[in-house]
Design a protein around this motif. Structure first.
Motif, PDB file in Angstrom:
ATOM      1  N   MET A   1       0.848  -1.214   0.000  1.00 25.09           N
ATOM      2  CA  MET A   1       0.000   0.000   0.000  1.00 25.09           C
ATOM      3  C   MET A   1       0.874   1.251   0.000  1.00 25.09           C
ATOM      4  N   MET A   2       0.491   2.189  -0.864  1.00 26.49           N
ATOM      5  CA  MET A   2       1.251   3.421  -0.967  1.00 26.49           C
ATOM      6  C   MET A   2       0.726   4.453   0.026  1.00 26.49           C
ATOM      7  N   SER A   3       1.629   5.176   0.657  1.00 28.44           N
ATOM      8  CA  SER A   3       1.201   6.226   1.584  1.00 28.44           C
ATOM      9  C   SER A   3       0.454   7.314   0.812  1.00 28.44           C
ATOM     10  N   LYS A   4      -0.331   8.058   1.547  1.00 32.58           N
ATOM     11  CA  LYS A   4      -1.108   9.133   0.931  1.00 32.58           C
ATOM     12  C   LYS A   4      -0.194  10.137   0.209  1.00 32.58           C
ATOM     13  N   ALA A   5       0.887  10.473   0.882  1.00 36.67           N
ATOM     14  CA  ALA A   5       1.822  11.446   0.295  1.00 36.67           C
ATOM     15  C   ALA A   5       2.410  10.919  -1.006  1.00 36.67           C
ATOM     16  N   ALA A   6       2.799   9.650  -0.985  1.00 38.57           N
ATOM     17  CA  ALA A   6       3.382   9.061  -2.191  1.00 38.57           C
ATOM     18  C   ALA A   6       2.361   9.041  -3.315  1.00 38.57           C
TER      19      ALA A   6
ATOM     20  N   THR B   1      -0.072  11.233  -3.783  1.00 38.65           N
ATOM     21  CA  THR B   1      -0.144  12.604  -4.296  1.00 38.65           C
ATOM     22  C   THR B   1       1.006  12.899  -5.235  1.00 38.65           C
ATOM     23  N   LYS B   2       2.196  12.504  -4.806  1.00 37.61           N
ATOM     24  CA  LYS B   2       3.370  12.750  -5.638  1.00 37.61           C
ATOM     25  C   LYS B   2       3.228  12.064  -6.987  1.00 37.61           C
ATOM     26  N   LYS B   3       2.805  10.815  -6.962  1.00 42.10           N
ATOM     27  CA  LYS B   3       2.610  10.070  -8.206  1.00 42.10           C
ATOM     28  C   LYS B   3       1.560  10.738  -9.089  1.00 42.10           C
ATOM     29  N   LEU B   4       0.495  11.204  -8.428  1.00 40.83           N
ATOM     30  CA  LEU B   4      -0.573  11.867  -9.179  1.00 40.83           C
ATOM     31  C   LEU B   4      -0.037  13.081  -9.913  1.00 40.83           C
ATOM     32  N   ILE B   5       0.729  13.870  -9.187  1.00 40.23           N
ATOM     33  CA  ILE B   5       1.324  15.064  -9.802  1.00 40.23           C
ATOM     34  C   ILE B   5       2.218  14.676 -10.974  1.00 40.23           C
ATOM     35  N   LEU B   6       3.077  13.690 -10.744  1.00 35.60           N
ATOM     36  CA  LEU B   6       4.002  13.279 -11.806  1.00 35.60           C
ATOM     37  C   LEU B   6       3.256  12.758 -13.027  1.00 35.60           C
ATOM     38  N   ASN B   7       2.267  11.923 -12.799  1.00 40.04           N
ATOM     39  CA  ASN B   7       1.548  11.332 -13.935  1.00 40.04           C
ATOM     40  C   ASN B   7       0.780  12.384 -14.733  1.00 40.04           C
ATOM     41  N   LYS B   8       0.077  13.237 -14.028  1.00 38.83           N
ATOM     42  CA  LYS B   8      -0.688  14.274 -14.728  1.00 38.83           C
ATOM     43  C   LYS B   8       0.233  15.261 -15.430  1.00 38.83           C
ATOM     44  N   SER B   9       1.327  15.600 -14.771  1.00 42.24           N
ATOM     45  CA  SER B   9       2.297  16.505 -15.392  1.00 42.24           C
ATOM     46  C   SER B   9       2.826  15.900 -16.684  1.00 42.24           C
ATOM     47  N   LEU B  10       3.171  14.637 -16.601  1.00 41.71           N
ATOM     48  CA  LEU B  10       3.687  13.961 -17.790  1.00 41.71           C
ATOM     49  C   LEU B  10       2.668  14.011 -18.918  1.00 41.71           C
TER      50      LEU B  10
ATOM     51  N   ILE C   1       2.736  25.250 -13.966  1.00 38.38           N
ATOM     52  CA  ILE C   1       2.398  24.637 -12.679  1.00 38.38           C
ATOM     53  C   ILE C   1       0.936  24.901 -12.345  1.00 38.38           C
ATOM     54  N   ASP C   2       0.455  26.088 -12.678  1.00 39.94           N
ATOM     55  CA  ASP C   2      -0.955  26.396 -12.448  1.00 39.94           C
ATOM     56  C   ASP C   2      -1.860  25.412 -13.183  1.00 39.94           C
ATOM     57  N   GLU C   3      -1.485  25.088 -14.406  1.00 42.84           N
ATOM     58  CA  GLU C   3      -2.270  24.134 -15.183  1.00 42.84           C
ATOM     59  C   GLU C   3      -2.221  22.750 -14.533  1.00 42.84           C
ATOM     60  N   ILE C   4      -1.047  22.388 -14.060  1.00 39.83           N
ATOM     61  CA  ILE C   4      -0.897  21.080 -13.415  1.00 39.83           C
ATOM     62  C   ILE C   4      -1.768  20.980 -12.177  1.00 39.83           C
ATOM     63  N   ILE C   5      -1.703  21.995 -11.339  1.00 37.49           N
ATOM     64  CA  ILE C   5      -2.475  21.897 -10.094  1.00 37.49           C
ATOM     65  C   ILE C   5      -3.969  22.023 -10.378  1.00 37.49           C
ATOM     66  N   ALA C   6      -4.323  22.684 -11.470  1.00 42.97           N
ATOM     67  CA  ALA C   6      -5.747  22.768 -11.817  1.00 42.97           C
ATOM     68  C   ALA C   6      -6.285  21.403 -12.228  1.00 42.97           C
ATOM     69  N   THR C   7      -5.549  20.690 -13.063  1.00 44.79           N
ATOM     70  CA  THR C   7      -6.060  19.406 -13.556  1.00 44.79           C
ATOM     71  C   THR C   7      -5.910  18.280 -12.544  1.00 44.79           C
ATOM     72  N   THR C   8      -5.047  18.470 -11.566  1.00 49.32           N
ATOM     73  CA  THR C   8      -4.889  17.423 -10.554  1.00 49.32           C
ATOM     74  C   THR C   8      -5.719  17.692  -9.311  1.00 49.32           C
ATOM     75  N   ASN C   9      -6.221  18.921  -9.171  1.00 45.47           N
ATOM     76  CA  ASN C   9      -6.867  19.350  -7.932  1.00 45.47           C
ATOM     77  C   ASN C   9      -5.932  19.236  -6.728  1.00 45.47           C
ATOM     78  N   VAL C  10      -4.660  19.364  -7.026  1.00 45.36           N
ATOM     79  CA  VAL C  10      -3.665  19.429  -5.953  1.00 45.36           C
ATOM     80  C   VAL C  10      -3.336  20.900  -5.782  1.00 45.36           C
TER      81      VAL C  10
ATOM     82  N   HIS D   1       6.228  18.730  -2.487  1.00 44.27           N
ATOM     83  CA  HIS D   1       6.827  17.533  -3.075  1.00 44.27           C
ATOM     84  C   HIS D   1       8.006  17.853  -4.003  1.00 44.27           C
ATOM     85  N   PHE D   2       7.960  19.014  -4.639  1.00 43.25           N
ATOM     86  CA  PHE D   2       9.041  19.394  -5.548  1.00 43.25           C
ATOM     87  C   PHE D   2       9.447  20.832  -5.278  1.00 43.25           C
TER      88      PHE D   2
END
Lengths: 196, 196
Positions: B1-6, B8-17, B30-39, B47-48
């Motif tokens: 099981m992945m931690s919640k933080a991990a 989130t990090k994966k979510l950011i990386l995948n959506k960014s990619l 970055i604004d676009e990334i956080i908009a589409t991820t809801n992070v 995380h970065f």
DNA sequence: TTACAAACATACTATTTAGTATGTTGGCAG
DNA sequence: CTGCCAACATACTAAATAGTATGTTTGTAA
């Protein structure tokens, strides 16, 4: 003699191309362009109604003539096509002082960057590349009729393959430098000779 | 099981990619990334520490494992290398549903865009490509010892040539679609068979 | 439970961006 | 000469940008 206005336009296009070559189209700002050219924003937007129009002008007014003169025409009358294609590849990769290995090829770069995000760029660039491909196909077909190339060779496929290799090695060169170029050239030579 | 933080990090990386794949690294904000991820921005910069660090994380934490598992390992134990290389090229060009012809290959795109403007990216990407190249060389050398490939073949050159072709056809495909891929595959097959 | 750090959230900033509004100048047709 | 327009120049704007300052929440070790 070129009019003053035409000179300004050329200056903008040439400097823009230089900057785009180094940093990419989208990362090259108009402010940066006018700063390095000492042309004002008013002048810039007098000659081009938008950044996109300027980008397309680079393709149509610089890339096109350069490619037609440097690649398409030379391919038109040549007796030994195989050798000529190799020589052209060698020369474009190694001799052209306007190119910088770390920056690759300006045309290839623009295809990479812009064709996925702008249909106008995609169309303009595809017209350009199609022209080169067609020149290769015609030259290969002539050679085929003359018996310099085997009858079972599909010229269009060969043209695509050569172009792909060229585009790709420009990419590899960005990472690994000249060695990529010479490795590529040796193998494409081998490949080309197998067509005989 | 992945931690919640991990997660989130994966979510950011995948959506960014995903966004970078479509629009390029520098044009993805970055604004676009956080908009589409809801992070939120706070989470992103927790995380970065910068956009660059995130870009490098995509290379090291997504590209690397994917390429090692998908290309390097498969090349390690295979009896008919020539056929296998062809199959791999075919499969990576046609079967992979994550790829979109119009967008090319995310790794190749990043090489094109970022290696000329950022030494950190260049280094990370060159490590990655070197790994693939090395895998090809080793596989080819093994085949050469087994007599499947001619003794006079220079394996490193061949590896560079194959990689160049792959990078380049990803570019051509952006302009001309699938046809470039199939044309390329036919010719590389011919080329590869000449190595026997 | 509670302390406390990891993990996130919100509001802000300084800069950069493409593009515009509104000027001024220089050359040349009449 | 003079009027007029192409060819520039200057000052601005609204939006977007990466990053920061300063919070609040949440899991978990003691």
């Amino acid at each position: 003699m070129m009019s003053k206005a035409a000179t300004t336009k050329k200056l903008i296009l040439n400097k823009s191309l230089e900057l785009i070559y180094k940093n990419g189209y989208q990362s090259t700002s108009i402010d940066e362009i006018i700063a390095t050219t000492n042309v004002t924003k008013g002048a810039f937007f007098y000659h081009f109604k938008s950044k996109e129009e300027m980008g397309l002008a680079i393709i149509n007014e610089i890339f096109f003539p350069t490619v037609i003169d440097g690649l398409v025409h030379p391919l038109e009358k040549v007796d030994n096509i195989i050798d000529e294609i190799y020589k052209m590849l060698h020369s474009i990769l190694f001799d052209h002082s306007a190119f910088n290995i770390a920056y690759g090829c300006p045309v290839v770069n623009l295809v990479e960057e812009m064709s996925p995000v702008s249909e106008s760029f995609r169309k303009a660039l595809s017209r350009l590349l199609l022209r080169v491909q067609q020149a290769l196909v015609t030259a290969l077909e002539t050679a085929q009729r003359n018996g310099q190339i085997r009858k079972d060779v599909n010229c269009k496929r060969v043209a695509t393959f050569i172009l792909s290799g060229y585009c790709g090695v420009r990419n590899m060169g960005k990472l690994f430098g000249k060695e990529s170029y010479s490795n590529f050239l040796r193998e494409i030579k081998f490949y080309l000779n197998q067509l005989k």
